[in-house]
Design a protein around this motif. Structure first.
Motif, PDB file in Angstrom:
ATOM      1  N   VAL A  12     -81.023 -12.597  15.009  1.00 46.05           N
ATOM      2  CA  VAL A  12     -81.640 -13.043  13.968  1.00 46.05           C
ATOM      3  C   VAL A  12     -80.514 -13.371  12.949  1.00 46.05           C
ATOM      4  O   VAL A  12     -79.317 -12.738  13.016  1.00 46.05           O
ATOM      5  N   GLN A  13     -80.514 -14.601  12.202  1.00 41.14           N
ATOM      6  CA  GLN A  13     -79.601 -14.703  11.073  1.00 41.14           C
ATOM      7  C   GLN A  13     -79.905 -13.825   9.930  1.00 41.14           C
ATOM      8  O   GLN A  13     -80.853 -13.250   9.678  1.00 41.14           O
ATOM      9  N   PRO A  14     -78.716 -13.586   9.165  1.00 38.82           N
ATOM     10  CA  PRO A  14     -78.633 -12.821   7.957  1.00 38.82           C
ATOM     11  C   PRO A  14     -79.850 -13.325   7.043  1.00 38.82           C
ATOM     12  O   PRO A  14     -79.946 -14.588   6.946  1.00 38.82           O
ATOM     13  N   GLY A  15     -80.544 -12.376   6.646  1.00 38.88           N
ATOM     14  CA  GLY A  15     -81.667 -12.663   5.671  1.00 38.88           C
ATOM     15  C   GLY A  15     -83.031 -13.091   6.537  1.00 38.88           C
ATOM     16  O   GLY A  15     -84.159 -13.193   5.797  1.00 38.88           O
ATOM     17  N   GLY A  16     -83.048 -13.057   7.764  1.00 41.18           N
ATOM     18  CA  GLY A  16     -84.068 -13.129   8.554  1.00 41.18           C
ATOM     19  C   GLY A  16     -84.779 -11.961   8.848  1.00 41.18           C
ATOM     20  O   GLY A  16     -84.710 -10.823   8.225  1.00 41.18           O
ATOM     21  N   SER A  17     -86.217 -12.116   9.601  1.00 41.37           N
ATOM     22  CA  SER A  17     -86.959 -11.188   9.788  1.00 41.37           C
ATOM     23  C   SER A  17     -87.194 -11.091  11.267  1.00 41.37           C
ATOM     24  O   SER A  17     -87.095 -11.716  12.100  1.00 41.37           O
ATOM     25  N   LEU A  18     -87.604  -9.478  11.556  1.00 42.44           N
ATOM     26  CA  LEU A  18     -87.988  -9.384  12.799  1.00 42.44           C
ATOM     27  C   LEU A  18     -89.015  -8.175  12.894  1.00 42.44           C
ATOM     28  O   LEU A  18     -89.123  -7.426  11.978  1.00 42.44           O
ATOM     29  N   ARG A  19     -89.842  -8.280  13.716  1.00 40.64           N
ATOM     30  CA  ARG A  19     -90.795  -6.901  14.148  1.00 40.64           C
ATOM     31  C   ARG A  19     -90.909  -6.515  15.335  1.00 40.64           C
ATOM     32  O   ARG A  19     -90.839  -6.977  16.240  1.00 40.64           O
ATOM     33  N   LEU A  20     -90.536  -5.355  15.290  1.00 36.00           N
ATOM     34  CA  LEU A  20     -90.269  -4.405  16.539  1.00 36.00           C
ATOM     35  C   LEU A  20     -91.679  -3.523  16.623  1.00 36.00           C
ATOM     36  O   LEU A  20     -92.279  -3.348  15.906  1.00 36.00           O
ATOM     37  N   SER A  21     -91.956  -3.598  17.890  1.00 33.42           N
ATOM     38  CA  SER A  21     -93.216  -2.677  18.420  1.00 33.42           C
ATOM     39  C   SER A  21     -92.978  -1.626  19.147  1.00 33.42           C
ATOM     40  O   SER A  21     -91.882  -1.835  19.986  1.00 33.42           O
ATOM     41  N   CYS A  22     -93.598  -0.485  19.100  1.00 38.06           N
ATOM     42  CA  CYS A  22     -93.450   0.667  19.942  1.00 38.06           C
ATOM     43  C   CYS A  22     -94.971   1.057  20.310  1.00 38.06           C
ATOM     44  O   CYS A  22     -95.617   1.184  19.662  1.00 38.06           O
ATOM     45  N   VAL A  23     -95.011   0.860  21.701  1.00 37.88           N
ATOM     46  CA  VAL A  23     -96.252   1.461  22.226  1.00 37.88           C
ATOM     47  C   VAL A  23     -96.167   2.836  23.132  1.00 37.88           C
ATOM     48  O   VAL A  23     -95.142   2.678  23.669  1.00 37.88           O
ATOM     49  N   ALA A  24     -97.039   3.429  23.133  1.00 32.66           N
ATOM     50  CA  ALA A  24     -96.908   4.683  23.588  1.00 32.66           C
ATOM     51  C   ALA A  24     -98.315   4.885  24.324  1.00 32.66           C
ATOM     52  O   ALA A  24     -99.179   4.113  24.015  1.00 32.66           O
ATOM     53  N   LEU A  80     -92.534  -2.093  13.381  1.00 31.72           N
ATOM     54  CA  LEU A  80     -91.647  -1.770  12.325  1.00 31.72           C
ATOM     55  C   LEU A  80     -91.148  -3.264  11.798  1.00 31.72           C
ATOM     56  O   LEU A  80     -90.484  -3.913  12.807  1.00 31.72           O
ATOM     57  N   SER A  81     -91.863  -3.805  10.812  1.00 30.58           N
ATOM     58  CA  SER A  81     -91.496  -5.148  10.107  1.00 30.58           C
ATOM     59  C   SER A  81     -90.227  -5.076   9.298  1.00 30.58           C
ATOM     60  O   SER A  81     -89.992  -4.245   8.486  1.00 30.58           O
ATOM     61  N   MET A  82     -89.199  -5.619   9.893  1.00 31.47           N
ATOM     62  CA  MET A  82     -87.860  -5.851   9.100  1.00 31.47           C
ATOM     63  C   MET A  82     -87.342  -7.068   8.493  1.00 31.47           C
ATOM     64  O   MET A  82     -87.592  -8.020   9.285  1.00 31.47           O
ATOM     65  N   GLY A  83     -87.312  -7.109   7.255  1.00 30.18           N
ATOM     66  CA  GLY A  83     -87.004  -8.356   6.486  1.00 30.18           C
ATOM     67  C   GLY A  83     -85.559  -8.138   5.747  1.00 30.18           C
ATOM     68  O   GLY A  83     -85.106  -7.240   5.734  1.00 30.18           O
ATOM     69  N   SER A  84     -85.309  -9.408   5.219  1.00 33.49           N
ATOM     70  CA  SER A  84     -83.744  -9.103   4.659  1.00 33.49           C
ATOM     71  C   SER A  84     -82.894  -8.839   5.290  1.00 33.49           C
ATOM     72  O   SER A  84     -82.034  -7.865   4.954  1.00 33.49           O
ATOM     73  N   LEU A  85     -82.644  -9.237   6.745  1.00 33.53           N
ATOM     74  CA  LEU A  85     -81.746  -8.257   7.498  1.00 33.53           C
ATOM     75  C   LEU A  85     -80.282  -8.704   7.229  1.00 33.53           C
ATOM     76  O   LEU A  85     -79.982  -9.881   6.777  1.00 33.53           O
ATOM     77  N   THR A  86     -79.438  -7.624   7.272  1.00 36.27           N
ATOM     78  CA  THR A  86     -78.157  -7.860   7.057  1.00 36.27           C
ATOM     79  C   THR A  86     -77.488  -7.568   8.471  1.00 36.27           C
ATOM     80  O   THR A  86     -77.886  -7.055   9.335  1.00 36.27           O
ATOM     81  N   LEU A  87     -76.008  -7.927   8.317  1.00 39.29           N
ATOM     82  CA  LEU A  87     -75.078  -7.649   9.245  1.00 39.29           C
ATOM     83  C   LEU A  87     -75.099  -6.325   9.774  1.00 39.29           C
ATOM     84  O   LEU A  87     -74.900  -5.800  10.862  1.00 39.29           O
ATOM     85  N   GLU A  88     -75.528  -5.315   8.793  1.00 42.27           N
ATOM     86  CA  GLU A  88     -75.342  -4.022   9.034  1.00 42.27           C
ATOM     87  C   GLU A  88     -76.498  -3.288   9.679  1.00 42.27           C
ATOM     88  O   GLU A  88     -76.522  -2.044  10.152  1.00 42.27           O
ATOM     89  N   ASP A  89     -77.602  -4.169   9.828  1.00 44.67           N
ATOM     90  CA  ASP A  89     -78.657  -3.760  10.691  1.00 44.67           C
ATOM     91  C   ASP A  89     -78.593  -3.913  12.129  1.00 44.67           C
ATOM     92  O   ASP A  89     -79.541  -3.740  12.880  1.00 44.67           O
ATOM     93  N   THR A  90     -77.378  -4.416  12.452  1.00 46.11           N
ATOM     94  CA  THR A  90     -77.378  -4.677  14.011  1.00 46.11           C
ATOM     95  C   THR A  90     -77.258  -3.241  14.592  1.00 46.11           C
ATOM     96  O   THR A  90     -76.027  -2.584  14.286  1.00 46.11           O
ATOM     97  N   GLU A  91     -78.049  -2.992  15.429  1.00 45.80           N
ATOM     98  CA  GLU A  91     -78.113  -1.778  16.075  1.00 45.80           C
ATOM     99  C   GLU A  91     -78.962  -1.620  17.119  1.00 45.80           C
ATOM    100  O   GLU A  91     -79.806  -2.666  17.409  1.00 45.80           O
TER     101      GLU A  91
END
Length: 115
Positions: A12-24, A80-91
């Motif tokens: 994703v580009q900086p400033g973008g969003s992603l949503r992670l899902s965790c199914v158990a 986990l909805s992630m917004g305003s992503l930055t380079l430091e969120d790369t993990e």
């Protein structure tokens, strides 16, 4: 057999969003405290967010105000909805379903923030 799996990572580009899902597994999800961790090889693992069985949430200061954690007990899924992503969120992001001090981990999903 208890299973936990993550999905939703990607590029994703900086400033973008992603949503992670965790199914158990249904057998544990409703009674699990669910945590999201992130880690890059060579760095210390960081607790990003947690959600209790009643839906109370807590966030690391590094993501507070940008990430939102929610759960759907009917679908055995935490988001986990992630917004305003930055380079430091790369993990690599890992989900941990914790039941009575037992931890059940997923295999992780990679998030890359890059222009």
């Amino acid at each position: 057999q208890v299973q936990v799996s993550e999905s939703g990572g990607g590029l994703v580009q900086p400033g973008g969003s992603l949503r992670l899902s965790c199914v158990a597994s249904r057998s544990i999800f409703r009674v699990s405290v669910v945590d999201w961790y992130r880690q890059t090889p060579g760095k210390e693992r960081e607790l990003v967010a947690k959600i209790t069985t009643s839906g109370e949430t807590a966030y690391a200061s590094s993501v507070h105000g940008r990430f939102t954690f929610s759960r759907d007990n009917d679908l055995n899924t935490a988001y986990l909805s992630m917004g305003s992503l930055t380079l430091e969120d790369t993990e690599d992001y890992y989900c941990d379903a914790r039941v009575y001090s037992r931890d059940f981990w997923g295999q992780g999903t990679q998030v890359t923030v890059s222009s």
